[in-house]
Scaffold this motif. Structure first.
Motif, mmCIF file in Angstrom:
data_model
loop_
_atom_site.group_PDB
_atom_site.id
_atom_site.type_symbol
_atom_site.label_atom_id
_atom_site.label_comp_id
_atom_site.label_asym_id
_atom_site.label_seq_id
_atom_site.Cartn_x
_atom_site.Cartn_y
_atom_site.Cartn_z
ATOM 1 N N LEU A 189 16.931 25.208 -23.911
ATOM 2 C CA LEU A 189 16.073 25.041 -23.053
ATOM 3 C C LEU A 189 14.899 24.025 -23.201
ATOM 4 C CD1 LEU A 189 15.492 28.817 -21.791
ATOM 5 C CD2 LEU A 189 16.643 27.102 -20.705
ATOM 6 N N LEU A 190 14.675 23.909 -24.566
ATOM 7 C CA LEU A 190 13.822 22.935 -24.858
ATOM 8 C C LEU A 190 14.382 21.587 -24.995
ATOM 9 C CD1 LEU A 190 12.045 24.234 -28.286
ATOM 10 C CD2 LEU A 190 11.035 23.908 -26.189
ATOM 11 N N MET A 191 15.529 21.569 -25.048
ATOM 12 C CA MET A 191 16.233 20.059 -24.641
ATOM 13 C C MET A 191 16.712 19.829 -23.322
ATOM 14 S SD MET A 191 18.612 19.855 -28.210
ATOM 15 C CE MET A 191 18.886 18.514 -28.040
ATOM 16 N N LEU A 192 15.911 20.460 -22.183
ATOM 17 C CA LEU A 192 16.342 20.190 -20.922
ATOM 18 C C LEU A 192 16.060 18.810 -20.296
ATOM 19 C CD1 LEU A 192 15.203 23.375 -18.773
ATOM 20 C CD2 LEU A 192 17.436 22.479 -18.985
ATOM 21 N N GLY A 193 15.097 18.252 -20.813
ATOM 22 C CA GLY A 193 14.803 16.787 -20.380
ATOM 23 C C GLY A 193 15.531 15.636 -20.957
ATOM 24 N N HIS A 194 16.541 16.149 -21.886
ATOM 25 C CA HIS A 194 17.195 14.897 -22.410
ATOM 26 C C HIS A 194 18.412 14.636 -21.888
ATOM 27 C CE1 HIS A 194 14.506 15.377 -25.979
ATOM 28 N NE2 HIS A 194 14.506 16.645 -25.848
ATOM 29 N N GLY A 195 18.628 13.378 -21.656
ATOM 30 C CA GLY A 195 19.944 12.868 -21.148
ATOM 31 C C GLY A 195 20.498 13.010 -19.663
ATOM 32 N N GLY A 196 19.468 13.272 -18.828
ATOM 33 C CA GLY A 196 19.775 12.949 -17.375
ATOM 34 C C GLY A 196 20.184 14.387 -16.750
ATOM 35 N N LEU A 197 20.519 14.404 -15.688
ATOM 36 C CA LEU A 197 20.609 15.428 -14.903
ATOM 37 C C LEU A 197 22.220 16.444 -15.406
ATOM 38 C CD1 LEU A 197 20.229 17.433 -12.303
ATOM 39 C CD2 LEU A 197 21.726 15.938 -10.925
ATOM 40 N N VAL A 198 23.110 15.811 -15.716
ATOM 41 C CA VAL A 198 24.257 16.458 -16.216
ATOM 42 C C VAL A 198 24.080 17.132 -17.543
ATOM 43 C CG1 VAL A 198 26.462 16.279 -17.030
ATOM 44 C CG2 VAL A 198 25.667 14.798 -15.065
ATOM 45 N N MET A 199 23.386 16.495 -18.350
ATOM 46 C CA MET A 199 22.957 17.232 -19.618
ATOM 47 C C MET A 199 21.934 18.405 -19.335
ATOM 48 S SD MET A 199 24.190 16.728 -22.837
ATOM 49 C CE MET A 199 24.448 15.397 -23.529
ATOM 50 N N SER A 200 21.136 18.067 -18.743
ATOM 51 C CA SER A 200 20.177 19.254 -18.178
ATOM 52 C C SER A 200 20.974 20.561 -17.727
ATOM 53 C CB SER A 200 19.161 18.747 -17.370
ATOM 54 O OG SER A 200 18.114 17.751 -17.873
ATOM 55 N N LEU A 201 21.995 20.327 -16.806
ATOM 56 C CA LEU A 201 22.837 21.344 -16.456
ATOM 57 C C LEU A 201 23.745 22.110 -17.481
ATOM 58 C CD1 LEU A 201 23.842 19.811 -12.821
ATOM 59 C CD2 LEU A 201 22.051 21.475 -13.288
ATOM 60 N N LEU A 202 24.082 21.331 -18.324
ATOM 61 C CA LEU A 202 24.754 21.647 -19.456
ATOM 62 C C LEU A 202 23.711 22.552 -20.556
ATOM 63 C CD1 LEU A 202 27.566 21.610 -20.937
ATOM 64 C CD2 LEU A 202 26.576 19.636 -22.076
ATOM 65 N N MET A 203 22.454 22.055 -20.474
ATOM 66 C CA MET A 203 21.537 22.719 -21.351
ATOM 67 C C MET A 203 21.389 24.142 -20.687
ATOM 68 S SD MET A 203 21.013 21.165 -24.212
ATOM 69 C CE MET A 203 22.383 20.007 -24.345
ATOM 70 N N VAL A 204 21.081 24.227 -19.390
ATOM 71 C CA VAL A 204 20.791 25.606 -18.589
ATOM 72 C C VAL A 204 22.040 26.456 -18.780
ATOM 73 C CG1 VAL A 204 20.462 26.406 -16.495
ATOM 74 C CG2 VAL A 204 19.261 24.449 -17.068
ATOM 75 N N ALA A 205 23.342 25.686 -18.697
ATOM 76 C CA ALA A 205 24.428 26.641 -18.637
ATOM 77 C C ALA A 205 24.617 27.167 -20.039
ATOM 78 C CB ALA A 205 25.743 25.927 -18.562
ATOM 79 N N MET A 206 24.460 26.394 -21.200
ATOM 80 C CA MET A 206 24.629 27.009 -22.505
ATOM 81 C C MET A 206 23.514 27.953 -22.902
ATOM 82 S SD MET A 206 27.185 25.407 -23.712
ATOM 83 C CE MET A 206 27.080 25.846 -25.471
ATOM 84 N N ALA A 207 22.142 27.673 -22.272
ATOM 85 C CA ALA A 207 21.169 28.857 -22.556
ATOM 86 C C ALA A 207 21.546 30.248 -21.862
ATOM 87 C CB ALA A 207 19.799 28.159 -21.942
ATOM 88 N N MET A 208 22.101 29.989 -20.795
ATOM 89 C CA MET A 208 22.542 31.165 -19.800
ATOM 90 C C MET A 208 23.685 31.943 -20.287
ATOM 91 S SD MET A 208 22.254 29.783 -15.912
ATOM 92 C CE MET A 208 22.828 31.150 -15.247
ATOM 93 N N ILE A 209 24.501 31.298 -21.449
ATOM 94 C CA ILE A 209 25.376 31.884 -22.172
ATOM 95 C C ILE A 209 25.000 32.385 -23.470
ATOM 96 C CG2 ILE A 209 27.591 31.322 -23.392
ATOM 97 C CD1 ILE A 209 28.262 29.417 -21.180
ATOM 98 N N CYS A 210 24.152 31.675 -23.998
ATOM 99 C CA CYS A 210 23.664 32.134 -25.282
ATOM 100 C C CYS A 210 22.655 33.189 -25.318
ATOM 101 C CB CYS A 210 22.694 31.014 -26.096
ATOM 102 S SG CYS A 210 23.719 29.558 -26.500
ATOM 103 N N LEU A 211 21.702 33.322 -24.185
ATOM 104 C CA LEU A 211 20.856 34.540 -24.218
ATOM 105 C C LEU A 211 21.494 35.685 -23.710
ATOM 106 C CD1 LEU A 211 17.872 32.628 -22.810
ATOM 107 C CD2 LEU A 211 18.168 33.174 -24.817
ATOM 108 N N PRO A 212 22.239 35.967 -23.014
ATOM 109 C CA PRO A 212 22.904 37.293 -22.645
ATOM 110 C C PRO A 212 23.740 37.784 -23.837
ATOM 111 C CG PRO A 212 23.244 35.900 -20.693
ATOM 112 C CD PRO A 212 22.544 35.051 -21.916
ATOM 113 N N CYS A 213 24.516 36.874 -24.581
ATOM 114 C CA CYS A 213 25.228 37.394 -25.839
ATOM 115 C C CYS A 213 24.362 37.796 -26.764
ATOM 116 C CB CYS A 213 26.073 36.026 -26.036
ATOM 117 S SG CYS A 213 27.594 35.992 -25.576
ATOM 118 N N ALA A 214 23.370 37.390 -27.108
ATOM 119 C CA ALA A 214 22.203 37.530 -27.909
ATOM 120 C C ALA A 214 22.021 39.155 -27.661
ATOM 121 C CB ALA A 214 21.062 36.818 -28.020
ATOM 122 N N GLY A 215 21.578 39.243 -26.372
ATOM 123 C CA GLY A 215 21.150 40.767 -25.765
ATOM 124 C C GLY A 215 22.159 41.581 -26.230
ATOM 125 N N HIS A 216 23.679 41.356 -25.915
ATOM 126 C CA HIS A 216 24.805 42.240 -25.943
ATOM 127 C C HIS A 216 24.702 42.705 -27.606
ATOM 128 C CE1 HIS A 216 26.221 42.252 -22.025
ATOM 129 N NE2 HIS A 216 26.368 40.890 -22.065
#
Length: 172
Positions: free
Chosen positions: A22-49
């Motif tokens: 999430l801290l790296m959202l602004g790096h690398g344009g739209l595609v990279m930002s969407l990838l960062m959001v997707a990765m955070a959305m995968i990492c955080l629920p796994c951490a909770g599980h």
């Protein structure tokens, strides 16, 4: 079942990796930002599980995602190094008066940190797999031992009855 401390350590590292994405959202344009959001959305629920309980699915997701992240991060770091000419000298950054070192200046250290988190998570998964296999091996050994103990009195009874039968035949 994996040890609670190991599970929770992996959960903390996964949560930190999610926050780092999430801290790296602004790096690398739209595609990279969407990838960062997707990765955070995968990492955080796994951490909770992993924090709440042992889940083979969460361990598998962590292993696969982090193996992919290591490959992706090494590729990105290599391509970034090629753009800079692979020079060993740091690239000078132009700073305007009062600007400070924003997140853009932290891109490379954040990439290294993310690579470290991914590597740590892979190592934690390997330890968890070893822990699981060790527990499974121990359970199999106990089961085999238990079955041997159950058969043992039965065999003793058979031997005793066979011996007493032979003794009674000898006496007659």
């Amino acid at each position: 079942m994996v040890a609670v401390g190991l599970r929770r350590t992996a959960a903390i590292v996964a949560a930190l990796a999610g926050v780092l994405h999430l801290l790296m959202l602004g790096h690398g344009g739209l595609v990279m930002s969407l990838l960062m959001v997707a990765m955070a959305m995968i990492c955080l629920p796994c951490a909770g599980h992993l924090w709440r309980g042992d889940s083979p699915r969460a361990w598998t997701m962590i292993a696969l995602m982090n193996a992919g992240m290591v490959v992706l991060h090494l590729g990105l770091m290599r391509s970034h190094g090629a753009e800079l000419g692979d020079s060993a000298e740091p690239v000078p950054h132009a700073h305007h008066h009062g600007e400070g070192l924003g997140l853009a200046g932290l891109h490379e250290p954040l990439m290294h940190l993310a690579l470290g988190f991914a590597t740590a998570e892979i190592l934690l998964v390997l330890v968890a797999v070893c822990w699981y296999l060790r527990g499974r091996h121990r359970a199999v050994r106990l089961t085999v031992h238990h079955v041997a103990e159950e058969r043992s009195p039965h065999r003793r009874l058979q031997e005793e009855s066979t011996a007493s039968l032979q003794l009674s035949r000898t006496v007659k």
